[in-house]
Design a protein around this motif. Structure first.
Motif, PDB file in Angstrom:
ATOM      1  N   CYS A 165     -33.785  23.024   3.734  1.00 42.49           N
ATOM      2  CA  CYS A 165     -33.910  24.319   2.442  1.00 42.49           C
ATOM      3  C   CYS A 165     -33.008  24.293   1.599  1.00 42.49           C
ATOM      4  CB  CYS A 165     -33.040  25.424   3.602  1.00 42.49           C
ATOM      5  SG  CYS A 165     -33.574  26.769   2.548  1.00 42.49           S
ATOM      6  N   LYS A 224     -31.973  27.039  -0.237  1.00 42.78           N
ATOM      7  CA  LYS A 224     -31.006  28.053  -0.576  1.00 42.78           C
ATOM      8  C   LYS A 224     -29.860  28.554  -0.150  1.00 42.78           C
ATOM      9  CE  LYS A 224     -35.552  30.519  -1.675  1.00 42.78           C
ATOM     10  NZ  LYS A 224     -36.302  29.796  -2.626  1.00 42.78           N
ATOM     11  N   PHE A 225     -29.281  27.867   0.588  1.00 43.33           N
ATOM     12  CA  PHE A 225     -28.051  28.212   1.078  1.00 43.33           C
ATOM     13  C   PHE A 225     -27.776  29.783   1.729  1.00 43.33           C
ATOM     14  CE2 PHE A 225     -28.133  23.462  -0.760  1.00 43.33           C
ATOM     15  CZ  PHE A 225     -27.079  22.863   0.071  1.00 43.33           C
ATOM     16  N   CYS A 226     -28.232  30.292   2.066  1.00 40.05           N
ATOM     17  CA  CYS A 226     -27.870  31.808   2.466  1.00 40.05           C
ATOM     18  C   CYS A 226     -26.185  31.278   3.767  1.00 40.05           C
ATOM     19  CB  CYS A 226     -28.624  32.557   3.216  1.00 40.05           C
ATOM     20  SG  CYS A 226     -30.401  32.775   3.071  1.00 40.05           S
ATOM     21  N   PHE A 236     -25.064  32.404   5.875  1.00 35.61           N
ATOM     22  CA  PHE A 236     -24.902  32.414   6.923  1.00 35.61           C
ATOM     23  C   PHE A 236     -25.587  31.336   7.231  1.00 35.61           C
ATOM     24  CE2 PHE A 236     -28.252  35.002   5.756  1.00 35.61           C
ATOM     25  CZ  PHE A 236     -29.862  34.202   6.235  1.00 35.61           C
ATOM     26  N   CYS A 237     -26.037  30.740   7.211  1.00 41.36           N
ATOM     27  CA  CYS A 237     -27.167  29.892   7.643  1.00 41.36           C
ATOM     28  C   CYS A 237     -26.966  27.844   6.946  1.00 41.36           C
ATOM     29  CB  CYS A 237     -27.962  29.777   7.111  1.00 41.36           C
ATOM     30  SG  CYS A 237     -30.183  28.655   7.368  1.00 41.36           S
ATOM     31  N   VAL A 271     -29.327  25.989   8.039  1.00 42.10           N
ATOM     32  CA  VAL A 271     -30.488  25.478   8.359  1.00 42.10           C
ATOM     33  C   VAL A 271     -30.144  24.257   6.994  1.00 42.10           C
ATOM     34  CG1 VAL A 271     -32.845  24.949   7.076  1.00 42.10           C
ATOM     35  CG2 VAL A 271     -32.026  26.779   9.148  1.00 42.10           C
ATOM     36  N   PRO A 272     -29.787  24.809   5.494  1.00 40.56           N
ATOM     37  CA  PRO A 272     -29.457  23.266   4.817  1.00 40.56           C
ATOM     38  C   PRO A 272     -28.767  21.951   5.264  1.00 40.56           C
ATOM     39  CG  PRO A 272     -29.169  25.912   3.894  1.00 40.56           C
ATOM     40  CD  PRO A 272     -28.826  25.844   5.752  1.00 40.56           C
ATOM     41  N   GLN A 294     -39.387  25.370   6.550  1.00 41.54           N
ATOM     42  CA  GLN A 294     -37.955  26.621   6.869  1.00 41.54           C
ATOM     43  C   GLN A 294     -38.222  27.440   5.277  1.00 41.54           C
ATOM     44  OE1 GLN A 294     -36.841  22.752   7.810  1.00 41.54           O
ATOM     45  NE2 GLN A 294     -36.916  23.913   9.385  1.00 41.54           N
ATOM     46  N   HIS A 318     -39.920  33.137   1.773  1.00 45.60           N
ATOM     47  CA  HIS A 318     -38.369  33.874   1.628  1.00 45.60           C
ATOM     48  C   HIS A 318     -39.305  34.541  -0.218  1.00 45.60           C
ATOM     49  CE1 HIS A 318     -35.372  34.698  -1.540  1.00 45.60           C
ATOM     50  NE2 HIS A 318     -34.334  33.730   0.004  1.00 45.60           N
ATOM     51  N   GLN A 342     -33.422  40.358   6.226  1.00 47.66           N
ATOM     52  CA  GLN A 342     -32.227  40.452   7.056  1.00 47.66           C
ATOM     53  C   GLN A 342     -31.252  41.047   6.839  1.00 47.66           C
ATOM     54  OE1 GLN A 342     -32.197  37.668   8.383  1.00 47.66           O
ATOM     55  NE2 GLN A 342     -32.984  35.887   6.973  1.00 47.66           N
ATOM     56  N   ARG A 385     -28.946  36.341  -0.275  1.00 46.25           N
ATOM     57  CA  ARG A 385     -30.193  36.260  -0.669  1.00 46.25           C
ATOM     58  C   ARG A 385     -31.201  36.030  -1.888  1.00 46.25           C
ATOM     59  NH1 ARG A 385     -33.014  34.615   3.875  1.00 46.25           N
ATOM     60  NH2 ARG A 385     -34.912  36.154   3.332  1.00 46.25           N
TER      61      ARG A 385
HETATM   62 FE1  SF4 Z   1     -32.460  28.431   4.165  1.00 45.63          FE
HETATM   63 FE2  SF4 Z   1     -33.642  29.826   6.059  1.00 45.63          FE
HETATM   64 FE3  SF4 Z   1     -31.618  29.678   5.991  1.00 45.63          FE
HETATM   65 FE4  SF4 Z   1     -31.536  31.124   3.962  1.00 45.63          FE
HETATM   66  S1  SF4 Z   1     -32.192  31.896   6.711  1.00 45.63           S
HETATM   67  S2  SF4 Z   1     -30.230  29.200   4.041  1.00 45.63           S
HETATM   68  S3  SF4 Z   1     -33.462  30.585   3.292  1.00 45.63           S
HETATM   69  S4  SF4 Z   1     -33.376  28.836   6.000  1.00 45.63           S
END
Ligand code: SF4
Ligand code: SAM
Length: 485
Positions: free
Chosen positions: A187, A189-191, A193-194, A196-197, A231, A270, A297, A309
């Motif tokens: 990902c 997007k770099f939200c 809180f997240c 995943v990236p 993702q 997304h 969210q 977001r």
């Molecule tokens: Fe990426 Fe989803 Fe995490 Fe946002 S919430 S950074 S879109 S994986």
């Protein structure tokens, strides 16, 4: 979607068989935590181990190799892994006294994020490898057998999807009539809180030809429903056969032509990447199920902005209106985080009002969990635990009411149900409605893998109860695959 062990069951148990047979071989027990992509990855790990003589087992007691495929999305999810490793240490010591080997591996996002730290906290672990390294499992195991803990968390650019051998037809069939298929990973997007990236890396999309080949293999083995995973799956832009990037809409259109693939789903999307072509696909393609998981969210513009977001509440509501115009009966689900740093009661009330306004078929609700290394974790105004918990309860109560109302609206309706597995009681089958609800029906096991019309009579907290409307089970023999059960 949370850090609990996934509901995926080993293949033999899904077929309702005893798994005692596998004990004569080397066996691997994989415990999968978190999202559907981890479920897919666990199957790929099993595939990578087949050439080494391993078979999947659901018996931890007899396993020669145990892998925890972990989730790092919230702190609780990560901590569960360490308590499980404590249990495994005791088992491993007992095994050693009997002169038997038990290798222990930690895979997935906790492995990626914590690497060496896992070996420090849990020295009985033999190998730690991230989501981008599982295709090197045979080589990692060879090194682990030398007795030095192995940590593999590089993003090396190999096409792991191609390195792992494709599962045999029998293995696909044993996994069931529905399957996950990763088309996009990572990902950008770099939200705020997240994790995943950081744990899954930058966004990549698999080429259309490779996805198609995998889908055709699944369908030829009898899979009727495929869920495309990513993702940020609707950000898909894989190289098409014409050398140009194809969007998810194009990919779905192509997959809808695969014989035997009756149902297509995708997750997770997304809101910013929900383009007009994808809406047209929902309008036009009967194979694309009327179900969309579209996380929002929060309902507060200030919080959405702080989360990075990159859409507003109004953008989301307008998008929902366009989706419903394209496919009026679509079931919408979402993810919510409550107690994001600085969230006031008034801002939380905006989330509740958004839920009221949209009307969701279901939703995953989470209390904000600060994740090391993410921007939000270092924000000063963290919300008090008790306040977060109380907001979570209120949101869950609202979402549960909506879910029950959605289920209740099915009573008296006739739905097409894909039968997946035996139910809890003899003579029962469990299937899925187009809206992804579990449906329990009295029906013969020969119907597993078939789609039939079911009239819904009653609801339970997490399922619908119904009866078959019309008789003959469709032939499950897709491309000569033979009977299912
Ligand atoms: Fe990426 Fe989803 Fe995490 Fe946002 S919430 S950074 S879109 S994986
Ligand atoms: N890519 C998806 C998206 O854009 O929404 C979801 C990815 S994430 C694996 C699944 C869900 O976990 C998120 O939608 C979010 O609600 C939740 N989540 C992620 N990080 C979180 C955190 N730090 N605390 C609480 N919940 C979190």
């Amino acid at each position: 979607m949370d850090g609990n062990p996934s509901r995926r069951e080993p293949a033999a148990r899904r077929r309702g068989e005893s798994t005692a047979l596998v004990t004569a071989q080397k066996s691997v027990y994989i415990k999968t935590y978190g999202c559907q992509m981890n479920v897919y990855d666990s199957d790929r790990m099993t595939d990578a181990l087949v050439p080494l003589g391993y078979r999947e087992t659901d018996s931890l007691d007899t396993a020669d190799l145990v892998i925890l495929n972990t989730c790092h999305i919230r702190e609780k999810a990560a901590e569960k892994v360490y308590s499980e490793l404590g249990r495994l240490r005791v088992m491993k010591e007992e095994r050693a006294l009997e002169g038997r080997e038990m290798l222990v591996g930690v895979a997935g996002c906790v492995a990626q994020a914590e690497g060496q730290e896992i070996l420090r906290r849990a020295p009985s672990v033999d190998m730690v490898f991230g989501p981008q390294s599982y295709h090197r499992l045979p080589e990692i195991m060879e090194r682990a057998r030398l007795g030095v803990g192995v940590v593999e968390t590089d993003f090396d650019g190999d096409d792991k999807f191609e390195v792992v051998p494709a599962p045999a037809r029998q293995a696909i069939r044993a996994r069931g009539v529905t399957a996950f298929l990763t088309v996009q990973e990572g990902c950008d997007k770099f939200c705020t809180f997240c994790v995943v990236p950081y744990t899954r890396g930058a966004e990549i999309s698999r080429p259309v030809g490779k996805v198609l080949a995998e889908a055709e293999r699944l369908a030829a083995a009898g899979v009727r429903e495929v869920t495309l995973l990513g993702q940020n799956v609707n950000g898909y832009h894989g190289e098409g056969p014409d050398g140009r990037p194809w969007g998810l809409g194009d990919l779905l259109r192509r997959l809808a032509e695969v014989p035997g693939l009756d149902r297509l789903r995708y997750t997770t999307s997304h809101p910013r990447d929900m383009d007009a072509d994808l809406l047209a696909v929902h309008r036009d393609l009967p194979q694309v199920m009327p179900y969309l998981h579209l996380p929002v969210q929060s309902g507060s513009d200030r919080i959405l902005d702080a989360m990075n977001r990159r859409h507003t509440r109004d953008d989301y509501l307008k998008l929902v209106a366009r989706i419903r115009a394209a496919r009026p009966d679509i079931a919408l689900t979402s993810d919510f985080i409550v107690g994001f740093p600085g969230e006031t009661e008034a801002e939380f009330a905006e989330t509740l009002s958004l839920v009221e306004e949209v009307g969701f078929a279901a939703a995953y609700t989470f209390k904000y969990s600060p994740r090391p290394g993410t921007p939000a974790a270092s924000l000063g105004d963290q919300v008090d635990e008790a306040v977060g918990s109380e907001r979570l309860l209120r949101l869950q109560a609202l979402v549960n009411r909506q879910q029950q109302a959605f289920s209740a609206s099915m009573v008296g309706r006739t739905l097409e149900v894909l039968f997946e597995k035996p139910g809890r009681y003899p003579g029962q089958l469990i299937g899925r409605s187009p809206y992804l609800q579990s449906v329990v029906v009295a029906a013969d096991a020969a119907r597993i893998g078939t789609i039939a019309r079911v009239t819904i009579e009653d609801i339970r907290p997490n399922s619908l109860m119904g009866h078959l409307v019309d008789a003959p089970a469709e032939a499950v023999d897709v491309a000569g695959a033979g009977g299912w059960s």
